[in-house]
Design an enzyme around this catalytic site. Structure first.
Site, PDB file in Angstrom:
ATOM      1  N   ARG A  24       0.632  -1.290  -0.113  1.00 49.99           N
ATOM      2  CA  ARG A  24       0.255   0.041  -0.033  1.00 49.99           C
ATOM      3  C   ARG A  24       0.635   0.927  -0.132  1.00 49.99           C
ATOM      4  NH1 ARG A  24      -5.094  -1.291   3.921  1.00 49.99           N
ATOM      5  NH2 ARG A  24      -6.317  -2.570   2.759  1.00 49.99           N
ATOM      6  N   LYS A  26     -21.757 -17.076   1.568  1.00 48.45           N
ATOM      7  CA  LYS A  26     -22.721 -16.536   1.696  1.00 48.45           C
ATOM      8  C   LYS A  26     -23.521 -15.883   0.793  1.00 48.45           C
ATOM      9  CE  LYS A  26     -21.786 -17.743   6.861  1.00 48.45           C
ATOM     10  NZ  LYS A  26     -22.686 -17.027   7.915  1.00 48.45           N
ATOM     11  N   GLY A  76     -10.761  -9.293  -0.965  1.00 52.78           N
ATOM     12  CA  GLY A  76      -9.676  -9.509  -0.128  1.00 52.78           C
ATOM     13  C   GLY A  76      -9.072 -11.392  -0.724  1.00 52.78           C
ATOM     14  N   GLY A 123     -13.566  -3.529   1.286  1.00 51.70           N
ATOM     15  CA  GLY A 123     -15.319  -2.932   1.168  1.00 51.70           C
ATOM     16  C   GLY A 123     -15.712  -2.021   0.144  1.00 51.70           C
TER      17      GLY A 123
END
Length: 396
Positions: A36, A197, A354, A377
């Site tokens: 990063r 899920k 991820g 996110g």
């Protein structure tokens, strides 16, 4: 989307506040992965090339508005200096006296890092006073932290309304890639969505069936869709209580002209472990004592055929239990085909999340995709069609 970039703003002799994401892993006081940090280098150097003095603003960990010495950004200074090839000064606070003093001491060519913004409760509250205190330190604001753009914080949203603002090079590249994938893509568009899920990706699936031409569903969530269509999945991971929701998504896709692709064959095993004894069966023929751990070869062939007919690919989530051979086969094969098509100029491929990044790295093809987002996110919320406050604040 329209936003200004570094090229659009005068920076000569100006202090330029750059919001970066250097929330890197640290062990024993040392940065263990500087990826990063390395990604912000083009922005810092371009600001300097335009005559600006870069002041880096960032968060680190979750101190929840308290000063936590173990979460000081000072630990990143050596890695920043190595990446930038120059000394990096450090201010003991991101606002107030220490920050003002450090900014005042800057000379052309200097780089300054401010202390963790999340040491102040006003950061995560998007407090106007906190934003004003940050803005008082400079004349230009650059947001180069797409990964934090889904948060309406003082250093990502409120500050952008107080001064000339633009996207940094990393943010610019991310926005261009995402716009090319869903904003104004070359069609047909295929999305691959995997993971465990359905319940965690309802917004994502609901948005994608309105935006893409083909939707490939893999991983544990594919089992839920198989259950919704009446198949038995044995001891496989499946959300049986989500079957009605899955059927509603299938109906919505049909109404919108989006083709949903589910496994036609699956790889099953009796144990959830690497190298477990396994076999391939039809998707609806999983024995009661077995579990589905990967998509089968016929499914991969079908996915590859869809890829060859499409011009744009968006990928989030693996097709199986990619961490454990041989249940990584479907993910690896599909990823390698996508990489081949991308290298050949036949496909624009954008991936993020991820597990997705880990899976593509494991398949050895991450460098061959058009763009890999590490934003987590923020990438998911963008795929869900949500407004990202940090991006919206930059729009012209």
């Amino acid at each position: 989307m329209r936003w200004k970039t570094i090229d659009d703003i005068e920076m000569t002799d100006k202090t330029v506040l750059i919001r970066v994401d250097i929330n890197v892993p640290v062990e024993a006081g040392h940065v263990t992965d500087a990826t990063r940090i390395e990604k912000i280098v083009p922005t810092v150097r371009d600001v300097q090339a335009k005559g600006g003095k870069p002041v880096l603003i960032a968060h680190f960990g979750r101190p929840k508005g308290q000063v936590v010495p173990e979460m000081s950004l000072r630990v990143t200074v050596p890695a920043l200096e190595a990446a930038l090839g120059r000394t990096v000064a450090f201010a003991e606070d991101c606002i107030g006296g220490p920050a003002k003093k450090a900014v005042a001491a800057m000379r052309p060519g200097d780089v300054l890092l401010l202390e963790n913004t999340r040491f102040h409760p006003g950061e995560e509250k998007n407090d106007p006073a906190m934003a004003a205190a940050l803005a008082a330190l400079g004349q230009v604001y650059v947001n180069d932290a797409f990964s934090a753009a889904h948060r309406a914080h003082a250093s990502t949203e409120a500050i952008a309304h107080l001064m000339p603002a633009c996207a940094g090079r990393l943010m610019e590249a991310e926005l261009k890639a995402l716009n090319a994938a869903l904003g104004d893509p070359e069609r047909p568009v295929v999305a691959v969505v995997g993971g465990a899920k359905v319940s965690t990706k309802l917004d994502l699936l609901g948005n994608l069936v309105e935006k893409v031409d083909h939707l490939v569903i893999g991983g544990g969530m594919a089992n839920t869709f198989l259950v919704a269509k009446g198949a038995e999945v044995g001891t496989s991971l499946a959300e049986r209580d989500m079957a009605e929701t899955a059927r509603a998504i299938l109906d919505k896709a049909r109404d919108r002209g989006c083709s949903i692709h589910l496994p036609v064959d699956v790889v099953i095993a009796r144990e959830f472990k690497a190298g477990a004894a396994h076999e391939t069966v039809a998707a609806e023929a999983c024995p009661a004592d077995a579990m589905i751990l990967d998509a089968g070869p016929a499914t991969v062939d079908a996915i590859v055929e869809v890829f060859t007919r499409c011009r744009t690919l968006i990928w989030n989530g693996p097709l199986g239990a990619f961490e454990m051979p041989p249940f990584d086969a479907a993910t690896n094969a599909a990823a390698r085909k996508a990489a081949d098509l991308t290298r050949g100029g036949r496909l624009v491929s954008v991936a993020g999340g991820g597990d997705t990044v880990a899976a593509l790295n494991k398949a050895g093809v991450a460098d061959d995709f058009s763009y890999i987002s590490t934003a987590g996110g923020a990438f998911l919320e963008w795929m869900e069609g949500k407004v990202l406050p940090g991006v919206a604040a930059l729009e012209t």
